[in-house]
Design an enzyme around this catalytic site. Structure first.
Site, PDB file in Angstrom:
ATOM      1  CG  ASP A 150      27.219 -41.001  13.391  1.00 35.99           C
ATOM      2  OD1 ASP A 150      27.812 -40.193  12.660  1.00 35.99           O
ATOM      3  OD2 ASP A 150      27.791 -41.743  14.198  1.00 35.99           O
ATOM      4  CE  LYS A 151      19.277 -42.814   7.130  1.00 40.12           C
ATOM      5  NZ  LYS A 151      19.351 -43.398   5.765  1.00 40.12           N
TER       6      LYS A 151
END
Length: 212
Positions: free
Chosen positions: A44-45
């Site tokens: 995930d970012k």
């Protein structure tokens, strides 16, 4: 010869080279000047740590597909103080909106010696925090965060430390290591005796890491 790239993905970096919406942040292209390599799975970012990339489709499938059961190790800083009941719930598996998770390996963890996150984690002075180590072999979207939230332990910071036998070790945020892989008789890929390490400098300066 197939290549495997071990990359320490910084917070805020998208796990893709192209196709990011305008204004959505930096991508792997800002850190990895390597042709024809693609992520084996995602991160995930707003998560940090180990991301594997390769130019070999078979190796990419073996690493990323849940059928091959590569255990992924995460260090999660959670809000609250975990008790044994909560840890047992995570070990047994918890029920999420997309169904029950498989059993996980979970233990309390002393605060790891990590690089400072940029931006820093926002804390509430009245609420304690703690670290736990979670190992899973599934690949659902934001799974660790959803699992900890389900037992009352929201995740504040998440770092992936290992995928199978590949570990983050001393890689600083934004740095990477290239390993040349040999083909074995059974079709698996193994590292050659000589692993080549390379490092790249992103557009912005960053702090070096301490050993996790």
């Amino acid at each position: 010869m197939p290549r495997l790239v071990l990359f320490n993905k910084p917070y805020g970096v998208l796990s893709q080279f192209t196709g990011a919406p305008a204004g959505s942040g930096v991508t792997l292209a800002d850190y990895l000047p390597l042709p024809d390599v693609y992520p084996a799975g995602r991160l995930d970012k707003d998560s940090e740590g180990l991301l594997l990339l390769t130019d070999d489709g078979g190796l990419q499938h073996r690493i990323s597909h849940p059928r091959h059961k590569e255990w992924k190790t995460y260090w999660a800083q959670v809000e609250g103080t975990p008790n044994e009941t909560q840890l047992k719930q995570l070990r047994r598996g918890v029920t999420l909106k997309d169904g029950p998770t498989r059993p996980a390996r979970v233990r309390s963890l002393a605060e790891p010696d990590l690089w400072p996150r940029d931006p820093p984690v926002r804390f509430r002075k009245s609420v304690p925090t703690a670290w736990i180590e979670i190992e899973i072999h599934e690949g659902r979207n934001r799974q660790v965060r959803r699992m900890t939230a389900a037992v009352g332990l929201p995740t504040l910071r998440l770092v992936r430390a290992a995928i199978g036998t590949w570990r983050l070790d001393t890689l600083a945020p934004g740095d990477y290591r290239v390993i040349e892989m040999n083909s074995t008789a059974r079709g698996r890929r193994e590292p050659t005796p000589e692993a080549r390490e390379r490092k790249t400098r992103p557009r912005q300066s960053r702090q070096r890491s301490r050993r996790p």
